[in-house]
Motif scaffolding. Structure first.
Motif, PDB file in Angstrom:
ATOM      1  N   SER A   5      32.883  66.399  20.902  1.00 27.76           N
ATOM      2  CA  SER A   5      31.715  65.646  20.447  1.00 27.76           C
ATOM      3  C   SER A   5      32.032  64.157  20.296  1.00 27.76           C
ATOM      4  N   LYS A   6      33.322  63.813  20.314  1.00 27.99           N
ATOM      5  CA  LYS A   6      33.713  62.406  20.203  1.00 27.99           C
ATOM      6  C   LYS A   6      33.640  61.738  21.575  1.00 27.99           C
ATOM      7  N   PRO A   7      33.071  60.547  21.632  1.00 29.14           N
ATOM      8  CA  PRO A   7      33.071  59.843  22.919  1.00 29.14           C
ATOM      9  C   PRO A   7      34.502  59.399  23.255  1.00 29.14           C
ATOM     10  N   ALA A   8      34.796  59.378  24.541  1.00 27.74           N
ATOM     11  CA  ALA A   8      36.129  58.951  24.977  1.00 27.74           C
ATOM     12  C   ALA A   8      36.316  57.485  24.638  1.00 27.74           C
ATOM     13  N   SER A   9      37.492  57.158  24.118  1.00 28.76           N
ATOM     14  CA  SER A   9      37.770  55.759  23.795  1.00 28.76           C
ATOM     15  C   SER A   9      38.000  54.994  25.100  1.00 28.76           C
ATOM     16  N   PRO A  10      37.588  53.742  25.146  1.00 31.24           N
ATOM     17  CA  PRO A  10      37.793  52.965  26.374  1.00 31.24           C
ATOM     18  C   PRO A  10      39.282  52.746  26.605  1.00 31.24           C
ATOM     19  N   PRO A  11      39.700  52.696  27.851  1.00 33.91           N
ATOM     20  CA  PRO A  11      41.133  52.471  28.129  1.00 33.91           C
ATOM     21  C   PRO A  11      41.535  51.068  27.693  1.00 33.91           C
ATOM     22  N   GLU A  12      42.809  50.934  27.332  1.00 39.06           N
ATOM     23  CA  GLU A  12      43.321  49.613  26.967  1.00 39.06           C
ATOM     24  C   GLU A  12      43.318  48.732  28.201  1.00 39.06           C
ATOM     25  N   PRO A  13      42.940  47.479  28.055  1.00 43.84           N
ATOM     26  CA  PRO A  13      42.951  46.589  29.222  1.00 43.84           C
ATOM     27  C   PRO A  13      44.386  46.320  29.676  1.00 43.84           C
ATOM     28  N   ILE A  14      44.545  46.113  30.949  1.00 49.75           N
ATOM     29  CA  ILE A  14      45.855  45.782  31.504  1.00 49.75           C
ATOM     30  C   ILE A  14      46.111  44.303  31.266  1.00 49.75           C
ATOM     31  N   GLU A  15      47.239  44.001  30.639  1.00 48.06           N
ATOM     32  CA  GLU A  15      47.599  42.609  30.373  1.00 48.06           C
ATOM     33  C   GLU A  15      48.080  41.967  31.671  1.00 48.06           C
ATOM     34  N   THR A  16      47.475  40.875  32.053  1.00 48.58           N
ATOM     35  CA  THR A  16      47.881  40.181  33.277  1.00 48.58           C
ATOM     36  C   THR A  16      48.123  38.704  32.994  1.00 48.58           C
ATOM     37  N   LEU A  17      48.973  38.122  33.806  1.00 51.84           N
ATOM     38  CA  LEU A  17      49.240  36.685  33.783  1.00 51.84           C
ATOM     39  C   LEU A  17      49.142  36.177  35.214  1.00 51.84           C
ATOM     40  N   ASP A  18      49.153  34.872  35.395  1.00 47.67           N
ATOM     41  CA  ASP A  18      49.197  34.294  36.732  1.00 47.67           C
ATOM     42  C   ASP A  18      50.569  34.576  37.334  1.00 47.67           C
ATOM     43  N   ALA A  19      50.637  34.629  38.652  1.00 47.91           N
ATOM     44  CA  ALA A  19      51.914  34.841  39.335  1.00 47.91           C
ATOM     45  C   ALA A  19      52.019  33.868  40.498  1.00 47.91           C
ATOM     46  N   ILE A  20      53.242  33.450  40.763  1.00 51.36           N
ATOM     47  CA  ILE A  20      53.497  32.576  41.902  1.00 51.36           C
ATOM     48  C   ILE A  20      54.664  33.135  42.696  1.00 51.36           C
ATOM     49  N   VAL A  21      54.625  32.878  44.001  1.00 50.13           N
ATOM     50  CA  VAL A  21      55.732  33.179  44.898  1.00 50.13           C
ATOM     51  C   VAL A  21      56.138  31.834  45.469  1.00 50.13           C
ATOM     52  N   GLY A  22      57.375  31.456  45.248  1.00 48.78           N
ATOM     53  CA  GLY A  22      57.798  30.136  45.696  1.00 48.78           C
ATOM     54  C   GLY A  22      59.296  30.043  45.882  1.00 48.78           C
ATOM     55  N   PHE A  23      59.769  28.818  46.039  1.00 45.65           N
ATOM     56  CA  PHE A  23      61.206  28.559  46.172  1.00 45.65           C
ATOM     57  C   PHE A  23      61.539  27.319  45.354  1.00 45.65           C
ATOM     58  N   PHE A  24      62.765  27.270  44.830  1.00 49.01           N
ATOM     59  CA  PHE A  24      63.195  26.115  44.046  1.00 49.01           C
ATOM     60  C   PHE A  24      63.451  24.937  44.994  1.00 49.01           C
TER      61      PHE A  24
END
Length: 189
Positions: A5-24
Motif C-alpha cells: 500500500s506504500k508508494p515506491a520511493s523515488p530513486p536517488e538521483p545520480i550525482e554527476t559532475l562535468d568531465a573533460i578529456v585532455g592532455f597536460f
C-alpha cells in the motif's frame, strides 16, 4: 504485481559532475605562474589556509570534424584552458602526471571573479586508458578482500579450509563489488 500500500520511493538521483578529456600542455606546478587569476580565485575561497595542496596547469582539448566532401575525420587545432586541483587530486597530479600526459578528469567549470576567465577545478583525475599504456596492480585490494573474507568466515563459524580456498581463488578471479561493500573496502570515494 506489487501489493504494497506504500508508494515506491523515488530513486536517488545520480550525482554527476562535468568531465573533460585532455592532455597536460604545461608541467603541473604548485603555483599559478601566468594563471594568477586562478590562484587569486582559489586563495579567496581558501583565504586562511596556505598549506592546502594545490596544482595549476594548462591543458589542451583535441577537436575533430568530419569533412563533408570526403567523409573522413579531420583533426582540428586543440583549444587550451586552465585547471586547478586541491587536496588529493593535486597530490595525484603531482605524483602521476607530466606535460603531454593524456587524462580524464571530473570536476567543475568555474569562472574567475577577478578576470571572468573560465577554469576547470579538478575533483578526480586518471590517465586516459585509450592513450596511456599501464598495468593495474590489484595486489593490495586482493589481499584486503581475502583478509576481510577470512575474518567474516571466522566470525560466522566457517572452517579455515574455506577461508584459505577463498583467499587463493580471489587472486585469479575478478569479483564484482556492490556499492555497500565498496565503501567497506575503501574502493568508493
Amino acid at each position: 504485481m506489487n501489493d504494497s500500500s506504500k508508494p515506491a520511493s523515488p530513486p536517488e538521483p545520480i550525482e554527476t559532475l562535468d568531465a573533460i578529456v585532455g592532455f597536460f600542455a604545461t608541467e603541473p606546478r604548485r603555483n599559478a605562474g601566468n594563471d594568477a587569476d586562478i590562484e587569486t580565485e582559489s586563495e579567496a575561497e581558501q583565504s586562511d589556509v596556505d598549506d592546502i595542496p594545490k596544482v595549476f596547469a594548462r591543458f589542451g582539448v583535441e577537436h575533430y570534424s568530419r569533412n563533408p566532401d570526403t567523409g573522413k575525420i579531420v583533426r582540428l587545432e586543440p583549444t587550451f584552458h586552465s585547471l586547478v586541483a586541491h587536496w588529493e587530486a593535486a597530490e595525484i597530479i603531482k605524483k602521476k602526471f607530466r606535460k603531454g600526459d593524456s587524462f580524464i578528469a571530473q570536476g567543475m567549470v568555474k569562472v574567475s571573479k577577478k578576470t571572468g576567465k573560465e577554469y576547470f577545478e579538478v575533483k578526480q583525475i586518471g590517465h586516459n586508458t585509450r592513450r596511456t599504456r599501464y598495468e593495474v596492480d590489484r595486489s593490495h585490494r586482493t589481499r584486503h578482500l581475502a583478509e576481510q573474507r577470512s575474518t567474516t568466515d571466522r566470525a560466522s563459524g566457517v572452517g579455515q579450509e574455506r577461508a584459505a580456498t577463498s583467499a587463493v581463488g580471489s587472486q585469479h578471479q575478478p569479483r564484482r563489488i556492490s556499492p555497500s561493500s565498496a565503501v567497506q573496502t575503501g574502493i568508493a570515494r
